[in-house]
Design a protein around this motif. Structure first.
Motif, mmCIF file in Angstrom:
data_model
loop_
_atom_site.group_PDB
_atom_site.id
_atom_site.type_symbol
_atom_site.label_atom_id
_atom_site.label_comp_id
_atom_site.label_asym_id
_atom_site.label_seq_id
_atom_site.Cartn_x
_atom_site.Cartn_y
_atom_site.Cartn_z
ATOM 1 N N ARG A 1 0.697 -1.014 -0.186
ATOM 2 C CA ARG A 1 0.020 0.158 0.003
ATOM 3 C C ARG A 1 0.601 1.823 0.049
ATOM 4 O O ARG A 1 1.754 1.367 0.217
ATOM 5 N N GLU B 1 -12.429 0.117 2.262
ATOM 6 C CA GLU B 1 -11.303 -0.540 3.118
ATOM 7 C C GLU B 1 -11.976 -1.915 4.115
ATOM 8 O O GLU B 1 -11.638 -2.689 4.244
ATOM 9 N N ARG C 1 -9.479 -0.922 -3.493
ATOM 10 C CA ARG C 1 -9.033 -0.176 -1.671
ATOM 11 C C ARG C 1 -7.483 -0.021 -1.887
ATOM 12 O O ARG C 1 -6.784 -0.315 -2.354
ATOM 13 N N SER D 1 -5.252 -0.207 6.892
ATOM 14 C CA SER D 1 -5.794 -0.307 8.145
ATOM 15 C C SER D 1 -5.031 -0.886 9.449
ATOM 16 O O SER D 1 -3.452 -0.783 8.983
ATOM 17 N N LEU E 1 -8.238 3.863 10.500
ATOM 18 C CA LEU E 1 -8.119 3.338 9.354
ATOM 19 C C LEU E 1 -7.591 4.556 8.509
ATOM 20 O O LEU E 1 -7.938 6.040 9.214
#
Length: 295
Positions: free
Chosen positions: A16, A44, A51, A55, A159
């Motif tokens: 990510r 998410e 997404r 997280s 998040l």
């Protein structure tokens, strides 16, 4: 403090995005902000393919025992002490702003001033660890609720849009498992805490040649976290250990997860006999200081 394991099921090696370049940050009108946040949160927590949020969990154990199947992924540490905020640049005012925003805020019909004002969204940190509140928020703002299998409450989930200042543990992740296991079983008194802190702090620089000095300080943060806030981990540990032991974890060798389970179920002497399976300079020091108390 927040914790994240990077992509435990990610076989293609694409991580990510922890730091988004300024020119790629979302640009929208202030009136569109709430809808944008809701849609990103929905993607998410419902595990959508597109997404992009990060997280995190408020529990170290959730990351170690649930999202690191083979104990070989990066552990990210975010020193966040406050969440439920949105950060953006007001283009017209040429000013950065920080506004409180939570799932509860998203359920209220708040009047928005300057709806047409252009903003650049910088970041947000939103606690989604209440399933009922999350479900109501998503249904109101996206028309689609939380999937039944989604477990943000169980995972104590927060998040973030981006997190460029994370500290990362990769080289010495086995030592984190060991310390966590010994803490759950035997606690950590002041002398053990001080000894481990001093040991890590005074290690030669070459011990961090391949991972960088930030990993040293990430390890120090873990030690301090368990010493000061570890009671929170102990409160969650029964469920986490039970779920981990009953999972489909398969290992071809005595890895850190199996060692953690063994420490919980065996005497200190029996566990210590297998200490060579977690053999690095930090783990050796941790074993030494606990052995001084329990052998």
């Amino acid at each position: 403090m927040l914790f994240r394991i990077e992509d435990s099921e990610n076989s293609n090696g694409q991580h990510r995005e922890y730091s988004i370049r300024k020119e790629r940050l979302p640009q929208l009108k202030l009136a569109e902000l709430e809808g944008y946040l809701a849609e990103e949160i929905r993607k998410e927590v419902n595990n959508s393919k597109n997404r992009s949020l990060l997280s995190y969990s408020k529990s170290l154990g959730v990351c170690l025992l649930k999202y690191n199947k083979y104990a070989d992924n990066e552990l990210h540490i975010n020193k966040c002490e406050a969440y439920n905020f949105v950060y953006y640049d007001d283009v017209k005012a040429n000013k950065s702003k920080c506004k409180p925003f939570s799932l509860l805020c998203g359920l209220d019909d708040i009047k928005i001033k300057h709806k047409k004002r252009e903003i650049v969204l910088l970041n947000f940190k939103i606690d989604v660890s209440n399933n009922n509140l999350l479900d109501s928020y998503l249904r109101k703002n996206t028309g689609i609720g939380r999937k039944k299998m989604a477990s943000p409450e169980k995972d104590k989930e927060v998040l973030l849009m981006q997190s460029p200042e994370d500290m990362v543990i990769s080289t010495y992740s086995d030592s984190v498992y060991l310390l966590y296991a010994l803490y759950l079983k035997y606690g950590m008194d002041e002398s053990i805490h001080i000894n481990i802190i001093n040991m890590i702090y005074n290690l030669e620089d070459f011990r961090f040649e391949f991972c960088g000095e930030r990993e040293r300080y990430a390890l120090l943060e873990i030690v301090n976290y368990l010493y000061i806030n570890g009671i929170y981990e102990k409160e969650m540990s029964d469920r986490l250990l039970q779920d981990s032991q009953s999972s489909e974890h398969m290992s071809m060798y005595y890895d850190s997860i199996l060692q953690l389970h063994g420490i919980q179920n065996e005497s200190f002497e029996d566990s210590y006999m297998l200490e060579e399976y977690n053999d690095n300079v930090i783990s050796d020091g941790i074993w030494h200081f606990y052995a001084e108390k329990h052998l």
